[in-house]
Design an enzyme around this catalytic site. Sequence first.
Site: not given
Ligand code: PLP
Length: 387
Positions: A52, A177
């Site tokens: 971990r 993001d």
């Molecule tokens: C899919 C997605 C997430 C979440 O990710 P997971 O791997 O499904 O937990 C977050 N932000 C965006 C823009 C995504 O497309």
Amino acid sequence: MAASSNHGQSTRCVHAGVVPDNTHQAIMTPIFQTSTYVQNYPGKPKTYDYARAGNPTRDALEESLAALEQAAHAITFSSGLAAIQAVTQLARPGDHVLVCDDVYGGTGRLFRQIYAHYNIEFEFVDLTVDADHLATYFRTNTRFVWLETPTNPLLRIIDIKAVTRAARQAGVLTVVDNTFASPIMQSPLSLGADIVMHSVTKYIGGHSDIIGGCLMLNDETLYGQLRFIQFACGAVNAPLDCFLLLRSIKTLAIRMAVHEQNALQFATALQAMPAFSEVIYPGLPEHPQYLLAKRQMQGFSGIVSARLNGPFETVARFMQRLKIFSLAESLGGVESLVNHPQTMTHASVPESQRKVLGISCDLMRFSVGIENAEDLITDVEQALSHY
Ligand SMILES: *Cc1c(COP(=O)(O)O)cnc(C)c1O
């Protein structure tokens, strides 16, 4: 975007983080499928002590991911949401967090339905406004601003430089993001962001077979805090997934070049079909923020949204009739997918919010794959021929 003009990204994709292993010179990083490591003397592990806390396959992946965003550090997680959760855990009760209004559905759900219960206030705001207006959003207790660009599913573009400038003046962290653009098409750290997040489930994994997430950043203190959260909370990814991701990354730059080329051709073809009332793609000169996208991105990526004239039943039938596009959530894989945000990915967004954003029954989101672009266009034409 040509794969040859991406400032060394294709080379980093193939080589970063991967060195011949020091037992047998294997060219690929071995899958260290182990939970613990033998110690020769109590409390003096040779390198690692427990998986971990650390694993060589994961370390190689983190090095590769850091290189893609040209960051000092990367930390990988068992899902994109686990990575988002780690950032959220930097906030304390009483803190305020700014979030762009058309954020990924799961991110909104984590904030609204889990962390809001811990007395953290999440305020969903339009981050496409001008600099003066941006400055008014920040409060003394704002911990971070969370944004996504291009946004999902409406592909609006947020000016990363403008937001980070306002955030920095207020002493607030900016988290981007970057899932939709991938590290090949957009570099938020170079535009002033403090942390970049990816769902590696999407373009980075690229083959619709892995769930994973990561954070990339430069600041040492913040890195120490987030690394501790990963270790203490435990959302690490499995060694096999790390290996598969290392393999995926080798082709990321060339996949992205084809996704983009196909998406532009696909969006342009849909624009000429009267059945669609609107086609949204940041690479189309008609996109209201085309110039901003061109300035801040190295490419426009592979997601196209479109509105089909007609009621929900018509839209549903159209999606069912597509043969190459599969009707599925997710995006960024080599195969083309179509998604209906209102009933699928964005079903957890409050209806009033969906209405404000324009996520209505006529809207579809296409993740354009790396198949032949003409075949994808023909697929739409045949599905419309029953229209
Ligand atoms: C899919 C997605 C997430 C979440 O990710 P997971 O791997 O499904 O937990 C977050 N932000 C965006 C823009 C995504 O497309």
